[in-house]
Structure formats: C-alpha cells, structure tokens
Design an enzyme around this catalytic site. Structure first.
Site, PDB file in Angstrom:
ATOM      1  NE  ARG A  40      27.251   5.623  20.090  1.00 40.09           N
ATOM      2  CZ  ARG A  40      28.341   6.171  20.883  1.00 40.09           C
ATOM      3  NH1 ARG A  40      29.156   6.781  20.515  1.00 40.09           N
ATOM      4  NH2 ARG A  40      28.576   5.193  22.138  1.00 40.09           N
ATOM      5  CG  ASP A 100      35.181  11.150  16.735  1.00 44.19           C
ATOM      6  OD1 ASP A 100      36.184  10.866  16.206  1.00 44.19           O
ATOM      7  OD2 ASP A 100      34.784  10.675  17.798  1.00 44.19           O
ATOM      8  CD  GLU A 114      31.409   4.674  14.506  1.00 41.09           C
ATOM      9  OE1 GLU A 114      31.031   5.886  14.208  1.00 41.09           O
ATOM     10  OE2 GLU A 114      31.583   4.271  15.385  1.00 41.09           O
ATOM     11  CG  HIS A 174      33.955   6.402  17.453  1.00 38.73           C
ATOM     12  ND1 HIS A 174      32.594   5.694  17.394  1.00 38.73           N
ATOM     13  CD2 HIS A 174      34.033   6.777  18.691  1.00 38.73           C
ATOM     14  CE1 HIS A 174      31.848   5.832  18.589  1.00 38.73           C
ATOM     15  NE2 HIS A 174      32.774   6.482  19.469  1.00 38.73           N
TER      16      HIS A 174
HETATM   17  P1  NAD Z   1      24.622  12.233  28.941  1.00 39.10           P
HETATM   18  O1  NAD Z   1      23.505  11.322  29.078  1.00 39.10           O
HETATM   19  O2  NAD Z   1      25.208  12.871  30.070  1.00 39.10           O
HETATM   20  O3  NAD Z   1      23.639  13.619  27.896  1.00 39.10           O
HETATM   21  C1  NAD Z   1      22.950  13.286  27.113  1.00 39.10           C
HETATM   22  C2  NAD Z   1      22.021  14.433  26.903  1.00 39.10           C
HETATM   23  O4  NAD Z   1      21.168  14.344  25.856  1.00 39.10           O
HETATM   24  C3  NAD Z   1      21.127  14.549  28.124  1.00 39.10           C
HETATM   25  O5  NAD Z   1      21.211  15.874  28.816  1.00 39.10           O
HETATM   26  C4  NAD Z   1      19.813  13.959  27.375  1.00 39.10           C
HETATM   27  O6  NAD Z   1      18.668  14.843  28.225  1.00 39.10           O
HETATM   28  C5  NAD Z   1      19.927  14.545  26.318  1.00 39.10           C
HETATM   29  N1  NAD Z   1      19.030  14.308  25.088  1.00 39.10           N
HETATM   30  C6  NAD Z   1      18.280  12.773  25.543  1.00 39.10           C
HETATM   31  N2  NAD Z   1      17.438  12.777  24.250  1.00 39.10           N
HETATM   32  C7  NAD Z   1      17.482  13.969  23.408  1.00 39.10           C
HETATM   33  C8  NAD Z   1      16.909  14.826  22.676  1.00 39.10           C
HETATM   34  N3  NAD Z   1      15.858  13.966  21.872  1.00 39.10           N
HETATM   35  N4  NAD Z   1      17.031  15.828  22.104  1.00 39.10           N
HETATM   36  C9  NAD Z   1      18.052  16.613  22.882  1.00 39.10           C
HETATM   37  N5  NAD Z   1      18.656  16.006  23.866  1.00 39.10           N
HETATM   38  C10 NAD Z   1      18.300  15.008  24.148  1.00 39.10           C
HETATM   39  O7  NAD Z   1      25.502  11.715  27.882  1.00 39.10           O
HETATM   40  P2  NAD Z   1      27.005  12.109  27.478  1.00 39.10           P
HETATM   41  O8  NAD Z   1      27.900  11.365  28.326  1.00 39.10           O
HETATM   42  O9  NAD Z   1      26.971  13.527  27.598  1.00 39.10           O
HETATM   43  O10 NAD Z   1      27.242  11.427  26.095  1.00 39.10           O
HETATM   44  C11 NAD Z   1      26.417  11.948  25.018  1.00 39.10           C
HETATM   45  C12 NAD Z   1      26.907  11.111  23.658  1.00 39.10           C
HETATM   46  O11 NAD Z   1      27.974  11.279  23.493  1.00 39.10           O
HETATM   47  C13 NAD Z   1      26.711   9.677  24.113  1.00 39.10           C
HETATM   48  O12 NAD Z   1      25.322   9.311  23.750  1.00 39.10           O
HETATM   49  C14 NAD Z   1      27.562   8.886  22.906  1.00 39.10           C
HETATM   50  O13 NAD Z   1      26.474   8.718  21.944  1.00 39.10           O
HETATM   51  C15 NAD Z   1      28.424   9.842  22.611  1.00 39.10           C
HETATM   52  N6  NAD Z   1      29.901   9.504  22.938  1.00 39.10           N
HETATM   53  C16 NAD Z   1      30.713   9.985  21.967  1.00 39.10           C
HETATM   54  C17 NAD Z   1      32.099   9.451  22.186  1.00 39.10           C
HETATM   55  C18 NAD Z   1      33.267   9.423  21.041  1.00 39.10           C
HETATM   56  O14 NAD Z   1      34.189   8.806  21.345  1.00 39.10           O
HETATM   57  N7  NAD Z   1      32.837  10.108  19.976  1.00 39.10           N
HETATM   58  C19 NAD Z   1      32.458   8.919  23.651  1.00 39.10           C
HETATM   59  C20 NAD Z   1      31.398   9.047  24.503  1.00 39.10           C
HETATM   60  C21 NAD Z   1      30.181   9.441  24.292  1.00 39.10           C
END
Ligand code: NAD
Length: 333
Positions: free
Chosen positions: A233, A257, A262, A294
């Site tokens: 994000r 990305d 955005e 994105h």
């Molecule tokens: P997920 O919930 O499986 O994993 C997120 C991880 O981040 C977890 O292990 C959590 O413990 C950790 N986390 C939470 N707070 C934290 C902190 N303060 N410091 C360090 N780690 C921390 O989520 P995911 O499916 O792996 O997705 C991750 C992120 O990717 C989503 O939140 C979303 O913002 C982003 N995303 C982007 C796109 C894109 O198209 N660019 C698509 C999907 C998701």
C-alpha cells in the site's frame, strides 16, 4: 441479491458478470469510484461491491446505511480504506477476498526486482530505437544477495519461496512469524533488516503501525544503493523522503506498484491531461524508478478467484451463513 458495483472497469464486468450468473446475483455496474457524492447511486441496494480506492469512510458508510445498504463486499484483500468502527456502529457487515492469488502479487514484486536490476525498461526502449549498446545496463547476480521481506503473510511467503529459489539470503521482519518462512531465512528486528538488506520488499498491510514505516530515518538506516519495492500500500512509504533518498543516491532502485495518492491517478487514462501531482511526477523522472499502476493483482487467475469469492460472500450473507471472509462477524446470539 441486488448489488451496486463501484469502480467498475470492463475486466471487472467480464469476470464478475460470469460468476454472478452462476450464483444468481444481480449486479448493477457503476464506473465512478465510491465517494460521498456517488454513494446515492447505491440507494435501495442491500449490498455494494467496492475496490481499493473506493472511500468507505464514516460519512460515506452513513450515507450507504441510510440508503438501505447492509452488506459491503470488498473485491480486495486489503481493507485499510474501510472505517470498521463506523461499520460496527451502523451495523454494516463487511467481507473481503483474503487470498485470491498471493502468487500474482509476489511474482509482480519479483518481476520489478529483476526489471530494475537488469534494466529491462531501458533495454526495451534502446532496442526499439536501434541502439544495441549495453553500457549503462550492468546488473548484479541475485544469488547471494540479501533480500529483506517485511510482512511474511500469504504474499510475503510466496516472495520468500521464489527468492530462495534464486539463491538469495533472506531476512524477515513481521509481528507474527510464519512457520513456512522460518526455514528459508532468518527473522530479525526491523532495524537489522533495514541495515543488512540489498533489496527490501514490503508485504505488510497499511495500518496505524505501518503508516510511513519507510520514513527518512528508516531510509537512513538502509545500505547505500538499496533497492526498495512496494507492492503493498502506498502510504507505507513517505514519498518525499524516498525522493530525497533517490536524489542523494542512497536509494539505488525503486519499484512501486502503489502510491499514497494513487486514488486520483491510478486505474484511469490521464494521458490527455497535465498531471498535477508534483511528488508523483518527480518520482517518475528517475530512470532507476519503475512504477506500475496497482496491477500486481491483475492476472486472470486472480480476477476469477476475486469474482468467485465475492459471489460466495454475497450468497453467505443472503442465507445468513457464516463466512470466514467477514471482517466483523455478527455476535453469536
Ligand atoms: P497477510 O495478512 O497474509 O500478510 C500480512 C503480514 O503482514 C502478516 O504476516 C502480518 O502479521 C504482517 N504485519 C502486520 N502488521 C505488521 C507490522 N506492523 N510490521 C510487519 N509486519 C506486519 O496479507 P497478504 O495477503 O500477504 O497481503 C499483504 C498486503 O499486500 C495487503 O495488506 C495489501 O495491502 C497488499 N496487496 C496488494 C495488492 C496489489 O495489487 N498491489 C494485491 C493484494 C494485496
């Protein structure tokens, strides 16, 4: 169930419509983003479907609730754009698609690493112009490089597996350790990850704790010439601080990305207009910066899964069945 679908593009229509036919839901597609101004479009719809840049702030949610909406289905995993406290107060229920294709996002992040390293974006233009010189395109071997992964959930774990395959040394930082990742590298403090990594890739959600985690101070701790990748994000990164880092050369490569502002730019064609966002335009001038709008999630596999799970979420709500995809499951009576 009748559903008002916001921020609709042709590709959303194609995948959602096909899944809705099977599931028996009636979708009405609206092109605009959900904002306070466009919320009245959802009047009398029991459910709305929203995407990453739709505004689900307390005033918008109050307007939706007043119009009869009871259920919000997010066609995303991230939910940082939703005021969950307001949802709770307004008795609005919210479901998301927690894991539609972690591979799609992780593969895009790794693609950005390779493109920046081997300078595909420059090589593509050179060859098209008949310039076959390779000076200035020098890259580095991935084997043996240290990659720091911040956030080792579903996407971070896939990125770890791919990068381990390249022979990279992996450092992880997360508030919760993932047993899948532990054998592939080492969990360390955020400080150690920042100071030891040649490449840093962000895979944690945006929250109060992670907002601007890549600050001027954090960049100061990084190795000179570091590569920074953000497919998570935009607001994880303080963009003006990153620009300073790029200008001084402390940041050697940047792949984005996502971008904090955005919502005003991405997913639309602005090629006929003067872009007013000076921070974005400055970022776009650096030749060691690669920006995509994105699109990390954007694979056919992911869109099919988003559509399938979104319909399943609607069906579960309609039948008052529990779903693990709800962010605020109703209290058991
Ligand atoms: P997920 O919930 O499986 O994993 C997120 C991880 O981040 C977890 O292990 C959590 O413990 C950790 N986390 C939470 N707070 C934290 C902190 N303060 N410091 C360090 N780690 C921390 O989520 P995911 O499916 O792996 O997705 C991750 C992120 O990717 C989503 O939140 C979303 O913002 C982003 N995303 C982007 C796109 C894109 O198209 N660019 C698509 C999907 C998701």
């Amino acid at each position: 169930m009748r559903v008002a679908v916001f921020s609709t593009k042709n590709y959303d229509r194609q995948f959602l419509q096909s899944a809705a036919k099977t599931a028996g839901h009636e979708l009405v597609f609206f092109e605009p983003r959900l904002t306070l101004e466009t919320a009245p479009l959802a009047s009398d719809f029991p459910a709305i479907c929203a995407f990453v840049n739709d505004q689900l702030s307390s005033d918008v949610l109050a307007r939706l609730a007043a119009g009869g909406t009871r259920f919000i289905v997010l066609r995303s995993a991230g939910f940082n754009n939703v005021d969950l406290d307001a949802c709770r107060e307004l008795e609005l229920r919210v479901a998301r698609v927690p894991a539609y294709s972690p591979d799609a996002v992780a593969e895009h992040a790794v693609g950005m690493i390779l493109a920046l390293n081997r300078k595909f974006h420059k090589a593509y233009n050179r060859v098209r112009e008949g310039n076959f010189a390779i000076d200035g395109l020098l890259g580095f071997d991935m084997r043996g490089r240290t990659v720091g992964i911040i956030g080792t959930g579903k996407i971070g774990a896939v990125a770890a597996r791919i990068l381990a395959g390249f022979g990279c040394k992996l450092l992880f930082y997360d508030v919760v350790q993932n047993v899948e990742c532990a054998p592939l590298g080492r969990y360390v403090s955020l400080e150690e990850l920042l100071s030891e990594s040649d490449i840093i890739t962000l895979h944690c959600p945006l929250s109060l704790q992670t907002y601007h985690m890549i600050s001027r101070a954090a960049i100061g701790r990084m190795k000179p010439g570091v590569m920074l990748i953000n497919t998570s994000r935009g607001a994880l990164v303080d963009a003006p601080a990153v620009i300073e880092g790029l200008k001084s050369g402390h940041i050697g490569y940047l792949g984005l990305d996502v971008y904090e502002e955005e919502a005003e730019l991405f997913f639309e064609d602005h090629s006929g207009h003067v872009i007013q966002d000076d921070v974005f335009m400055r970022l776009a001038t650096f030749l060691n910066v690669l920006i995509t709008a994105h699109q990390a999630f954007f694979t056919a596999t992911a869109l099919e899964e988003i559509a399938r799970v979104t319909m399943a979420n609607l069906t579960a709500f309609e039948r008052s069945e529990p779903t693990r995809n709800e962010l605020l499951p109703p209290a058991k009576s």
